[in-house]
Write a protein that holds these residues in place. Structure first.
Motif, PDB file in Angstrom:
ATOM      1  N   ILE A   1      -0.254  -6.703   6.782  1.00  0.00           N
ATOM      2  CA  ILE A   1      -0.252  -8.138   7.418  1.00  0.00           C
ATOM      3  C   ILE A   1      -0.347  -9.051   6.071  1.00  0.00           C
ATOM      4  O   ILE A   1       0.073  -9.945   6.016  1.00  0.00           O
ATOM      5  CB  ILE A   1      -1.515  -8.173   8.299  1.00  0.00           C
ATOM      6  N   LYS A   2      -1.374  -8.627   5.251  1.00  0.00           N
ATOM      7  CA  LYS A   2      -1.608  -9.117   4.074  1.00  0.00           C
ATOM      8  C   LYS A   2      -0.095  -9.584   3.178  1.00  0.00           C
ATOM      9  O   LYS A   2       0.295 -10.775   2.809  1.00  0.00           O
ATOM     10  CB  LYS A   2      -2.495  -8.838   3.214  1.00  0.00           C
ATOM     11  N   HIS A   3       0.454  -8.379   3.127  1.00  0.00           N
ATOM     12  CA  HIS A   3       1.895  -8.402   2.305  1.00  0.00           C
ATOM     13  C   HIS A   3       2.796  -9.448   3.329  1.00  0.00           C
ATOM     14  O   HIS A   3       3.649  -9.966   2.386  1.00  0.00           O
ATOM     15  CB  HIS A   3       2.434  -7.170   2.262  1.00  0.00           C
TER      16      HIS A   3
ATOM     17  N   SER B   1       6.142   4.675  -0.564  1.00  0.00           N
ATOM     18  CA  SER B   1       5.167   3.929  -0.286  1.00  0.00           C
ATOM     19  C   SER B   1       5.221   2.515  -1.006  1.00  0.00           C
ATOM     20  O   SER B   1       4.793   2.600  -2.005  1.00  0.00           O
ATOM     21  CB  SER B   1       3.671   4.492  -0.306  1.00  0.00           C
ATOM     22  N   PHE B   2       5.557   1.339  -0.278  1.00  0.00           N
ATOM     23  CA  PHE B   2       5.469   0.004  -0.928  1.00  0.00           C
ATOM     24  C   PHE B   2       4.175  -0.446  -1.053  1.00  0.00           C
ATOM     25  O   PHE B   2       3.447  -0.688  -0.017  1.00  0.00           O
ATOM     26  CB  PHE B   2       6.488  -0.851   0.024  1.00  0.00           C
ATOM     27  N   THR B   3       3.767  -1.191  -2.202  1.00  0.00           N
ATOM     28  CA  THR B   3       2.527  -1.694  -2.442  1.00  0.00           C
ATOM     29  C   THR B   3       2.434  -3.124  -2.532  1.00  0.00           C
ATOM     30  O   THR B   3       1.641  -3.629  -2.492  1.00  0.00           O
ATOM     31  CB  THR B   3       2.262  -1.057  -3.670  1.00  0.00           C
ATOM     32  N   GLN B   4       3.564  -3.825  -2.309  1.00  0.00           N
ATOM     33  CA  GLN B   4       3.875  -5.301  -2.398  1.00  0.00           C
ATOM     34  C   GLN B   4       5.199  -5.627  -1.993  1.00  0.00           C
ATOM     35  O   GLN B   4       6.090  -4.681  -1.898  1.00  0.00           O
ATOM     36  CB  GLN B   4       3.580  -5.892  -3.842  1.00  0.00           C
TER      37      GLN B   4
ATOM     38  N   ALA C   1      13.833 -14.779  -1.062  1.00  0.00           N
ATOM     39  CA  ALA C   1      12.477 -14.326  -0.185  1.00  0.00           C
ATOM     40  C   ALA C   1      12.125 -12.892  -0.602  1.00  0.00           C
ATOM     41  O   ALA C   1      13.020 -12.207  -0.401  1.00  0.00           O
ATOM     42  CB  ALA C   1      12.654 -14.632   1.396  1.00  0.00           C
ATOM     43  N   GLY C   2      10.860 -12.717  -0.460  1.00  0.00           N
ATOM     44  CA  GLY C   2      10.413 -11.482  -0.512  1.00  0.00           C
ATOM     45  C   GLY C   2      10.262 -10.780   0.904  1.00  0.00           C
ATOM     46  O   GLY C   2      10.481 -11.557   1.915  1.00  0.00           O
ATOM     47  N   MET C   3      10.282  -9.587   0.956  1.00  0.00           N
ATOM     48  CA  MET C   3      10.442  -8.801   2.548  1.00  0.00           C
ATOM     49  C   MET C   3       9.217  -7.805   2.404  1.00  0.00           C
ATOM     50  O   MET C   3       8.872  -7.058   1.557  1.00  0.00           O
ATOM     51  CB  MET C   3      11.700  -8.096   2.809  1.00  0.00           C
TER      52      MET C   3
END
Length: 569
Positions: free
Chosen positions: A225-227, A547-550, A445-447
């Motif tokens: 949610i935060k990302h 595993s994506f961290t950001q 934009a980041g995803m």
């Protein structure tokens, strides 16, 4: 002639059956002496079954010896009694509620142990005789107590409860099995205890694992949610920065609206997380109780107490997050683009429309979570991957290239949807996000959700199609700034002759040749990145699980003489 003094102890003249001074003493063939009544009663017991043995040495006599009073021993006993050395300490007097020795025939002594095999209780002296006789045999001894004995004996047949009826869920004796429980499922109490203990331990492990999985999933949802919020806030700031000062107030209100929904979503997940942690604490308490109970040697006590242990299999329904990215990237982004090109009076109307959509999506998300909890009470896995191209297009994102990241040798076309590498550098202004050496460009934009996009490419120079973190290096010609050649980026290198996947200086050759249209599917939460050939059908080229961290940004490298275009669907 001087008199000879002989030291005589009282226990030399005591009967080993009644533990009192011999009365009418008789001596049997092995040489041991007993009270006449005591040995007669002992041999008359049903357990002798025609075999007449000595209570002390266990020597067997057959036929039954004839008994007569030992006159000499009787006179010695009488003289001994006249001396007054009666030792009252030989017996432990019984009190109301005490268990009496089953072997003592006259004055009953207090029992100290009970044998579950013989179904009898013994005082100290008879206990020693019991241990000598059954030395090396598995006779179970327990402290002599009326309550414990009563629990071990059948109230109807006064026999040891050695079995367990699974049909009626109660202990049974050998007579019960022949009578009321004849056709029931009866097993040994020890076997049932072992089965129940194993079942409870397995339930405990499964419950702990499920709760830990739920806890881990909730923690991931909070980060997710935060990302997602971080990515959309960045996009909104990028658009609002181009608007005039008159809409700064609306920009702050939109950001606040996003933050409010983030706090609400995070609060919902953290409430569930707190609930999970409380259940884990309670489960550990039950597990500790089970561990304590597993050390008891009393099978029936275990079976009675284990019914109160509870290891819940119920799992927590995970809050839905699929709708979050749609609000972020579709509804809000489109509305913000409208705000950019309209007048002040239109801004107010569009802002209200955005606010209504956010609230509606929040209500839909809460309703979906509630419905999922009603439908199934087990772990609901994250939605399975799309199967058809129509399913993938459901997650389609209309991405735009960011000119502030483009290498000077890249030339834009088709409203920044196409890019070509040329021989002459362009006069782009300096920017910290710009790639200085590699002919690369990122999208704006980041995803951080489920996203799908497609690109077309042509030219002999080849292209690289991938994603990267925002903090990947932009300067220099080393691997730190080359798409797919570091730990912060992933890419599919395409050419007419060979196709390979690159990540962190490791390369994997793709067997199928790349066609001119490539589909990219990103599942941020699931950690999935997939590349597909797009023609009449979708063919998987390569799939990576990580595993994506950001938040990640779509990125492209374009070889000299090649052109890459973002497909608008």
């Amino acid at each position: 002639m001087a008199a000879t003094t002989i030291s005589i102890e009282q226990d030399q003249f005591c009967c080993s059956v009644c533990l009192e001074v011999l009365t009418d003493p008789v001596t049997i063939p092995c040489g041991h002496s007993y009270c006449l009544d005591c040995i007669e009663d002992y041999w008359n017991r049903p357990k002798q079954k025609g075999q007449y043995s000595c209570p002390q040495c266990r020597q067997v006599f057959n036929p039954r010896p004839l008994l007569s009073r030992n006159t000499v021993l009787g006179e010695v006993v009488e003289k001994f009694q006249q001396t007054g050395f009666q030792d009252a300490a030989q017996h432990q007097p019984t009190k109301p509620g005490d268990v009496k020795c089953s072997v003592c025939t006259r004055r009953k002594s207090k029992a100290v142990k009970s044998c579950l095999v013989c179904s009898e209780s013994y005082c100290g002296t008879h206990l020693r005789l019991h241990e000598e006789h059954f030395h090396g045999k598995a006779h179970k001894l327990i402290p002599a107590a009326l309550d414990q004995l009563r629990e071990k004996l059948c109230p109807q047949h006064d026999k040891l409860l050695r079995g367990y009826c699974r049909t009626d869920q109660q202990g049974v004796c050998s007579q019960c099995v022949k009578d009321r429980h004849k056709s029931h499922d009866v097993v040994a109490a020890e076997d049932e205890r072992a089965a129940q203990q194993k079942k409870l331990q397995e339930s405990s492990l499964k419950s702990v694992q499920k709760l830990k999985d739920s806890e881990r999933e909730l923690r991931y949802i909070v980060r997710y949610i935060k990302h997602s919020t971080e990515a959309v806030v960045e996009e909104s700031e990028r658009i609002f920065s181009k608007l005039i000062r008159s809409i700064e107030k609306q920009s702050c209100e939109v950001k606040e609206l996003i933050r409010v929904q983030e706090r609400a979503a995070v609060s919902q997940a953290e409430e569930l997380l707190e609930k999970i942690q409380k259940e884990i604490t309670e489960l550990r308490r039950s597990d500790a109780e089970l561990e304590k109970l597993s050390h008891t040697e009393d099978h029936l006590h275990f079976l009675q107490k284990c019914k109160s242990l509870h290891f819940p299999a119920k799992t927590v329904a995970m809050p839905s997050t699929d709708t979050l990215q749609y609000m972020m990237y579709k509804s809000m982004r489109r509305a913000l683009a409208d705000l950019k090109d309209t007048l002040d009076e239109t801004l107010e109307r569009d802002y209200n429309r955005i606010s209504d959509k956010v609230i509606s999506l929040k209500e839909t998300n809460s309703q979906n979570t509630s419905e999922k909890a009603k439908v199934k009470d087990t772990n609901i896995p994250y939605n399975s991957e799309p199967k058809t191209r129509a399913d993938y297009l459901h997650y389609y994102h209309d991405i735009i290239l960011d000119p502030n990241t483009a290498n000077p040798y890249l030339c834009f076309s088709d409203s920044r949807r196409g890019v070509t590498t040329i021989a002459e550098p362009q006069s782009y202004p300096d920017h910290p996000d710009r790639f200085t050496s590699w002919a690369q460009v990122l999208c704006r934009a980041g995803m951080a959700g489920r996203c799908y996009w497609e690109v077309e490419w042509t030219g002999n120079g080849g292209v690289s199609i991938g994603i990267c973190y925002k903090n990947m290096s932009r300067s220099g010609g080393g691997s730190d700034s080359k798409l797919g050649h570091n730990s912060k980026s992933w890419s599919l290198d395409c050419s007419y002759s060979v196709c390979s996947f690159q990540h962190n200086k490791q390369s994997a050759t793709v067997a199928a040749p790349c066609c001119n249209r490539i589909g990219v599917y990103l599942d941020f939460r699931g950690g999935i990145l997939s590349f597909y050939n797009i023609s009449d059908t979708m063919v998987l080229l390569h799939k990576v699980k990580t595993s994506f961290t950001q938040p990640v940004y779509p990125g492209f490298w374009v070889g000299l003489g090649s052109t890459l275009k973002l497909v608008s669907i």
